[in-house]
Design a protein around this motif. Structure first.
Motif, mmCIF file in Angstrom:
data_model
loop_
_atom_site.group_PDB
_atom_site.id
_atom_site.type_symbol
_atom_site.label_atom_id
_atom_site.label_comp_id
_atom_site.label_asym_id
_atom_site.label_seq_id
_atom_site.Cartn_x
_atom_site.Cartn_y
_atom_site.Cartn_z
ATOM 1 N N THR A 28 0.844 -1.201 0.000
ATOM 2 C CA THR A 28 0.000 0.000 0.000
ATOM 3 C C THR A 28 0.871 1.238 0.000
ATOM 4 O O THR A 28 1.978 1.241 0.558
ATOM 5 C CB THR A 28 -0.935 0.048 1.229
ATOM 6 N N VAL A 29 0.359 2.298 -0.619
ATOM 7 C CA VAL A 29 1.093 3.558 -0.692
ATOM 8 C C VAL A 29 0.080 4.692 -0.777
ATOM 9 O O VAL A 29 -1.050 4.494 -1.249
ATOM 10 C CB VAL A 29 2.030 3.564 -1.930
ATOM 11 N N ALA A 30 0.472 5.869 -0.298
ATOM 12 C CA ALA A 30 -0.393 7.051 -0.362
ATOM 13 C C ALA A 30 0.212 8.077 -1.300
ATOM 14 O O ALA A 30 1.439 8.207 -1.397
ATOM 15 C CB ALA A 30 -0.583 7.649 1.031
ATOM 16 N N ILE A 31 -0.653 8.802 -1.987
ATOM 17 C CA ILE A 31 -0.202 9.862 -2.886
ATOM 18 C C ILE A 31 -1.023 11.117 -2.622
ATOM 19 O O ILE A 31 -2.112 11.070 -2.034
ATOM 20 C CB ILE A 31 -0.336 9.468 -4.373
ATOM 21 N N GLY A 32 -0.504 12.255 -3.081
ATOM 22 C CA GLY A 32 -1.249 13.504 -2.992
ATOM 23 C C GLY A 32 -1.575 13.878 -1.570
ATOM 24 O O GLY A 32 -0.778 13.698 -0.644
ATOM 25 N N ASN A 33 -2.782 14.391 -1.388
ATOM 26 C CA ASN A 33 -3.208 14.867 -0.080
ATOM 27 C C ASN A 33 -3.284 13.755 0.954
ATOM 28 O O ASN A 33 -3.224 14.004 2.154
ATOM 29 C CB ASN A 33 -4.582 15.548 -0.226
ATOM 30 N N ALA A 34 -3.410 12.523 0.505
ATOM 31 C CA ALA A 34 -3.421 11.395 1.430
ATOM 32 C C ALA A 34 -2.036 11.115 1.995
ATOM 33 O O ALA A 34 -1.903 10.484 3.041
ATOM 34 C CB ALA A 34 -3.954 10.147 0.735
ATOM 35 N N ALA A 35 -0.997 11.582 1.314
ATOM 36 C CA ALA A 35 0.378 11.402 1.789
ATOM 37 C C ALA A 35 0.907 12.642 2.465
ATOM 38 O O ALA A 35 1.693 12.557 3.413
ATOM 39 C CB ALA A 35 1.290 11.031 0.622
ATOM 40 N N GLN A 36 0.513 13.814 1.944
ATOM 41 C CA GLN A 36 1.016 15.060 2.493
ATOM 42 C C GLN A 36 -0.026 16.168 2.327
ATOM 43 O O GLN A 36 -0.296 16.623 1.228
ATOM 44 C CB GLN A 36 2.342 15.456 1.848
ATOM 45 N N THR A 37 -0.649 16.545 3.429
ATOM 46 C CA THR A 37 -1.547 17.693 3.447
ATOM 47 C C THR A 37 -0.711 18.902 3.833
ATOM 48 O O THR A 37 -0.062 18.916 4.873
ATOM 49 C CB THR A 37 -2.685 17.486 4.455
ATOM 50 N N LEU A 38 -0.718 19.940 2.971
ATOM 51 C CA LEU A 38 0.166 21.086 3.135
ATOM 52 C C LEU A 38 -0.619 22.364 3.365
ATOM 53 O O LEU A 38 -1.803 22.454 3.051
ATOM 54 C CB LEU A 38 1.034 21.265 1.873
#
Length: 385
Positions: A283-293
């Motif tokens: 499993t891996v997260a991308i975008g806002n699921a990985a980094q909310t800025l």
């Protein structure tokens, strides 16, 4: 529980811009559409009505062109210049497209319009989409991940199996589980569409105030406003009538675009950093699921689309744990640089700290030094490469 299905190489949880862009790129790069599954809690019709504005970098336009989602049905407004300044202090920087021989530094469009364009691409590709549906649980096994999915319309549940699961549903900062890097900026973003008496076509503004950055992004004959302030002041602003709100906005921004004459209904969102670059074997997260800025510099979605291009290239070679490990390694520098940049700007230039006094001089220095301005523009348009 309904029948167990093993029908995906890649299951993508979240059919927002990042999730659909990944599905479309995977199909374009040879992964059979039948082996890709998109799951989202909203119907496409619901998502397409989202009125929020988003800023796309020129690099993101290139990604969307490769996918086939550009130009969008509704034209995006091009940003030719970005004017950066500090309220009440000397110094400013102006980044111009002509210095980079580009048609635009970036673009502003509606979230709903981008989702509509990407949804059409995924539909033409024949990508399986479960929506409205909710992922209730993930069970990672040695050779696959089992997803328990509920149809929110009927309540029926079923199990799906995928070789790789991609988390692409981020949500808002205050609704997310805490990740390894988390910081509450104690700021609220006030979002609205505003009009002014002397708009400057195709020029975006990033203005730093004692409470936080204030961005005006050109969108048609209006501006998309993102005004970051302390929560207590946000409550005051939300309680004002339109006339009083426009007066407060004018006092904070100044008169560079004349007098503010109209504002749409306002929305408010809490702001924070919530990031974790880790992945499991499958499993891996991308975008806002990985980094909310923090929205300063407008990097959130653009960083997510850069995630998408790398992950699609690797998974097209094989939906395996080895490819996820490569993805994490390849994206480490761009992700960490962008997180540090936005976090530093949000903390240093969003309050009355002594560092604020240096901002005007810093902006003046950047404006006078072409190479420094070029590095900043390259980072905002393409990320760390």
């Amino acid at each position: 529980m309904t029948d167990f299905q093993n029908n995906s190489d890649v299951a993508i949880c979240g059919a927002g811009p990042a999730g659909m862009a990944l599905a479309a790129l995977l199909a374009k790069r040879g992964v059979p559409a039948a082996r890709i599954t998109l799951v989202d809690a909203k119907s496409l019709a619901q998502a397409s009505k989202d009125p929020r504005s988003i800023a796309l970098s020129y690099g993101s336009r290139q990604i969307l062109e490769e996918i086939g989602a550009w130009p969008m049905p509704v034209a995006a407004t091009a940003i030719h210049q970005i004017h950066v300044s500090r309220r009440g202090q000397f110094g400013r920087s102006l980044i111009d497209r002509d210095e980079h021989n580009l048609p635009a530094l970036g673009y502003v469009t509606r979230y709903g319009d981008l989702v509509t364009a990407l949804g059409a691409v995924c539909e033409r590709a024949g990508i399986a989409t479960l929506r409205p549906a909710r992922v209730e649980a993930l069970d990672e096994l040695a050779d696959s991940v089992v997803l328990t999915v509920t149809d929110t319309a009927s309540g029926a549940a079923k199990s799906l199996s995928a070789s790789i699961v991609v988390q692409a549903e981020g949500g808002l900062f205050n609704d997310q589980e805490s990740r390894s890097q988390r910081r509450d900026y104690r700021q609220t973003a006030i979002i609205a569409q505003v009009r002014s008496s002397r708009p400057i076509a195709h020029r975006a503004f990033e203005r730093f105030t004692e409470q936080g950055p204030l961005a005006l992004l050109p969108q048609g004959d209006e501006y998309s406003l993102v005004w970051c302030v302390r929560p207590e002041f946000a409550a005051v602003l939300q309680a004002l009538d339109d006339k009083a709100f426009l007066a407060a906005l004018g006092a904070a921004f100044g008169e560079r675009v004349g007098r503010f004459t109209h504002a749409s209904p306002r929305l408010a969102f809490p702001l924070g950093l919530n990031a974790d670059p880790r992945a499991t074997a499958r499993t891996v997260a991308i975008g806002n699921a990985a980094q909310t800025l923090h929205p300063v510099a407008g990097q959130g979605l653009n960083l997510g689309l850069r995630d998408v291009t790398v992950l699609a290239r690797l998974l097209a070679q094989g939906a395996t744990p080895a490819m996820l490990a490569q993805f994490t390694a390849l994206r480490r520098q761009d992700r960490s640089t962008t997180v540090r940049l936005t976090d530093t700007m949000a903390r240093v230039f969003a309050n009355d700290s002594p560092a604020q006094a240096l901002l005007g001089l810093s902006l003046a220095a950047i404006d006078m030094a072409g190479p420094a301005r070029g590095v900043l523009a390259e980072l905002m348009m393409y990320g760390r490469r």
